[in-house]
Design a protein around this motif. Structure first.
Motif, PDB file in Angstrom:
ATOM      1  N   VAL A 130       0.928  -1.275  -0.049  1.00  0.00           N
ATOM      2  CA  VAL A 130      -0.113  -0.036   0.067  1.00  0.00           C
ATOM      3  C   VAL A 130       0.765   1.312   0.065  1.00  0.00           C
ATOM      4  CG1 VAL A 130      -1.869  -1.180   1.106  1.00  0.00           C
ATOM      5  CG2 VAL A 130      -0.177  -0.070   2.547  1.00  0.00           C
ATOM      6  N   VAL A 131       1.998   1.166   0.270  1.00  0.00           N
ATOM      7  CA  VAL A 131       2.801   2.519   0.389  1.00  0.00           C
ATOM      8  C   VAL A 131       3.388   2.801  -0.691  1.00  0.00           C
ATOM      9  CG1 VAL A 131       3.845   1.960   3.023  1.00  0.00           C
ATOM     10  CG2 VAL A 131       5.037   1.173   0.854  1.00  0.00           C
ATOM     11  N   ALA A 132       4.170   3.772  -1.155  1.00  0.00           N
ATOM     12  CA  ALA A 132       4.705   4.056  -2.365  1.00  0.00           C
ATOM     13  C   ALA A 132       5.708   3.308  -2.965  1.00  0.00           C
ATOM     14  CB  ALA A 132       5.218   5.561  -2.053  1.00  0.00           C
ATOM     15  N   GLU A 133       5.607   3.196  -4.268  1.00  0.00           N
ATOM     16  CA  GLU A 133       6.483   2.329  -4.881  1.00  0.00           C
ATOM     17  C   GLU A 133       8.108   2.318  -4.398  1.00  0.00           C
ATOM     18  OE1 GLU A 133       7.801   0.722  -9.592  1.00  0.00           O
ATOM     19  OE2 GLU A 133       5.962   2.060  -9.247  1.00  0.00           O
ATOM     20  N   GLY A 134       8.475   3.411  -4.562  1.00  0.00           N
ATOM     21  CA  GLY A 134       9.953   3.546  -4.085  1.00  0.00           C
ATOM     22  C   GLY A 134      10.299   3.034  -2.793  1.00  0.00           C
ATOM     23  N   LEU A 135       9.297   3.338  -1.551  1.00  0.00           N
ATOM     24  CA  LEU A 135       9.342   3.005  -0.189  1.00  0.00           C
ATOM     25  C   LEU A 135       9.135   1.600  -0.083  1.00  0.00           C
ATOM     26  CD1 LEU A 135       9.702   3.721   2.730  1.00  0.00           C
ATOM     27  CD2 LEU A 135       7.372   4.100   2.750  1.00  0.00           C
ATOM     28  N   ALA A 136       8.315   0.989  -0.866  1.00  0.00           N
ATOM     29  CA  ALA A 136       8.134  -0.396  -0.892  1.00  0.00           C
ATOM     30  C   ALA A 136       9.312  -1.127  -1.320  1.00  0.00           C
ATOM     31  CB  ALA A 136       6.693  -0.884  -1.963  1.00  0.00           C
ATOM     32  N   TYR A 137      10.097  -0.764  -2.180  1.00  0.00           N
ATOM     33  CA  TYR A 137      11.218  -1.369  -2.557  1.00  0.00           C
ATOM     34  C   TYR A 137      12.395  -1.615  -1.512  1.00  0.00           C
ATOM     35  CZ  TYR A 137       9.189  -1.411  -7.279  1.00  0.00           C
ATOM     36  OH  TYR A 137       8.541  -1.580  -8.501  1.00  0.00           O
ATOM     37  N   MET A 138      12.541  -0.268  -0.773  1.00  0.00           N
ATOM     38  CA  MET A 138      13.205  -0.293   0.184  1.00  0.00           C
ATOM     39  C   MET A 138      12.930  -0.738   1.313  1.00  0.00           C
ATOM     40  SD  MET A 138      14.475   3.210   2.096  1.00  0.00           S
ATOM     41  CE  MET A 138      13.084   3.643   2.710  1.00  0.00           C
ATOM     42  N   LEU A 139      11.635  -1.168   1.802  1.00  0.00           N
ATOM     43  CA  LEU A 139      11.138  -2.104   2.803  1.00  0.00           C
ATOM     44  C   LEU A 139      11.161  -3.432   2.351  1.00  0.00           C
ATOM     45  CD1 LEU A 139       7.842  -0.181   3.812  1.00  0.00           C
ATOM     46  CD2 LEU A 139       9.952  -0.281   5.189  1.00  0.00           C
ATOM     47  N   MET A 140      11.366  -3.953   1.226  1.00  0.00           N
ATOM     48  CA  MET A 140      11.353  -5.099   0.662  1.00  0.00           C
ATOM     49  C   MET A 140      12.785  -5.581   1.039  1.00  0.00           C
ATOM     50  SD  MET A 140      11.163  -7.044  -3.103  1.00  0.00           S
ATOM     51  CE  MET A 140      12.450  -6.089  -3.611  1.00  0.00           C
ATOM     52  N   ILE A 141      13.751  -4.903   0.834  1.00  0.00           N
ATOM     53  CA  ILE A 141      15.262  -4.958   1.020  1.00  0.00           C
ATOM     54  C   ILE A 141      15.468  -5.230   2.402  1.00  0.00           C
ATOM     55  CG2 ILE A 141      17.625  -4.273   0.934  1.00  0.00           C
ATOM     56  CD1 ILE A 141      16.928  -2.795  -1.757  1.00  0.00           C
ATOM     57  N   VAL A 142      14.975  -4.228   3.214  1.00  0.00           N
ATOM     58  CA  VAL A 142      15.057  -4.164   4.605  1.00  0.00           C
ATOM     59  C   VAL A 142      14.351  -5.626   5.240  1.00  0.00           C
ATOM     60  CG1 VAL A 142      14.066  -3.135   6.901  1.00  0.00           C
ATOM     61  CG2 VAL A 142      15.069  -1.749   4.739  1.00  0.00           C
TER      62      VAL A 142
ATOM     63  N   LEU B 205       7.453  -8.143   4.828  1.00  0.00           N
ATOM     64  CA  LEU B 205       7.715  -6.941   3.991  1.00  0.00           C
ATOM     65  C   LEU B 205       8.410  -7.522   2.574  1.00  0.00           C
ATOM     66  CD1 LEU B 205       9.262  -4.577   6.772  1.00  0.00           C
ATOM     67  CD2 LEU B 205       7.158  -4.357   5.541  1.00  0.00           C
ATOM     68  N   PHE B 206       9.197  -8.579   2.731  1.00  0.00           N
ATOM     69  CA  PHE B 206      10.101  -8.868   1.802  1.00  0.00           C
ATOM     70  C   PHE B 206       9.266  -9.385   0.645  1.00  0.00           C
ATOM     71  CE2 PHE B 206      11.716 -12.846  -0.208  1.00  0.00           C
ATOM     72  CZ  PHE B 206      12.328 -12.317  -1.016  1.00  0.00           C
ATOM     73  N   LEU B 207       7.985 -10.496   1.374  1.00  0.00           N
ATOM     74  CA  LEU B 207       7.202 -10.928   0.339  1.00  0.00           C
ATOM     75  C   LEU B 207       6.245 -10.210  -0.413  1.00  0.00           C
ATOM     76  CD1 LEU B 207       6.322 -14.314   2.324  1.00  0.00           C
ATOM     77  CD2 LEU B 207       8.007 -13.980   0.571  1.00  0.00           C
ATOM     78  N   GLY B 208       5.929  -9.227   0.221  1.00  0.00           N
ATOM     79  CA  GLY B 208       4.979  -8.319  -0.331  1.00  0.00           C
ATOM     80  C   GLY B 208       5.460  -7.194  -1.284  1.00  0.00           C
TER      81      GLY B 208
END
Length: 302
Positions: free
Chosen positions: A103-115, A147-150
């Protein structure tokens, strides 16, 4: 107890299984459940069974004798219900983490995925080698994996619409079929099957490592590395590797179930239900990743 499939259970053998507290006994019973009939210890006078002297009425004493024997939950031992509830809690944490990156912005989603990927890997190691389970760390691991799977689902679903839902259905279907086969006794973690599993796992791990290095160094520019750049009879190599990996993850579930069943039968302490829930979560995350990757490869080859 079965080992090998999920390293979470390896070496633990549900330590402390013999440390669960004994079942409470009715007043006046010895360790064999037999009434002591007023037997006195050496050097002590017999007091007999006088309810008035014991501070209990005859009805209270009779009511105590009529109570059912204490079950596993009453004595602080692990039960299947405990494992189910704690596994459900872990899966809720996974879903909650995935919802954030969806649901978050695309750029933030990718950063959260890495985290989530890095943090989940670290906590997976911590929880695996920790002798005593920590509910907080296990739930934190589940949330980070979410976070990663999302994030992964968001990327692949944007390229291949609907692949995320298909992967969820596929994961639940494999889990359900595996559980039914295990409960029916048709599939078991036999020593022969375990040996084959370990050989296949080592081969798969070597391939994954080589593929990762080649992708990082730019030796292959395919989105999935050797999985899609190499074909066998016109079929991407990733299809065969994906089917093998899904089969390994399914068998890992069988070994998880075997370990849980052994823990319950051994009277493992209730806290180890968190270990069992963590092990199942690790396997289900692995299974989902393999299924969504296989689906993406199949959709990309259309």
């Amino acid at each position: 107890m079965a080992h090998g499939g999920n390293p979470v259970f390896n070496g633990k053998n549900f330590r402390g299984a013999t440390q669960a507290p004994p079942a409470p006994q009715a007043y006046g019973q010895n360790s064999y459940g037999q009434p002591q009939y007023g037997q006195a210890q050496y050097g002590q006078a017999q007091t007999g069974w006088n309810p008035a002297q014991q501070g209990m009425t005859q009805n209270q004493l009779q009511d105590m004798y009529n109570r059912p024997a204490a079950g596993p939950a009453d004595t602080g031992r692990m039960t299947f219900d405990d494992v189910i509830m704690k596994t459900a809690a872990c899966l809720v944490a996974v879903v909650a983490g995935a919802a954030v990156t969806l649901v978050v912005a695309e750029g933030l989603a990718y950063m959260l995925m890495i985290v989530g990927a890095l943090g989940g890997f670290v906590l997976a190691l911590v929880n695996t080698f920790k002798k005593q389970p920590s509910p907080a760390l296990i739930l934190a691991y589940a949330a980070l994996e979410g976070l990663f799977l999302g994030g992964l689902t968001r990327i692949l679903d944007a390229i291949y619409p609907g692949v995320g839902l298909q992967a969820v259905i596929g994961t639940l279907s494999v889990f359900a079929v595996t559980l039914v086969l295990f409960k029916s006794g048709k599939v078991r973690a036999t020593p022969k099957a375990m040996r084959f599993f370990m050989i296949a796992m080592i081969g798969y791990a070597v391939f994954a490592l080589i593929n990762m290095v080649m992708m990082w160094t730019g030796a292959v520019d395919s989105p999935f590395g050797l999985r899609t750049s190499v074909e066998i009879f016109g079929i991407p190599l990733g299809v065969f590797i994906g089917l093998l990996a899904i089969g390994l993850a399914a068998f890992s579930l069988i070994m998880d179930f075997t370990s849980i069943e052994a823990g319950v039968r051994a009277g493992a302490p209730q806290r180890f239900s968190w270990t069992a829930a963590f092990g199942l979560t690790v396997t289900l995350v692995w299974l989902y990743v393999e299924i969504i990757r296989l689906l993406a490869i199949l959709r990309g080859s259309d």
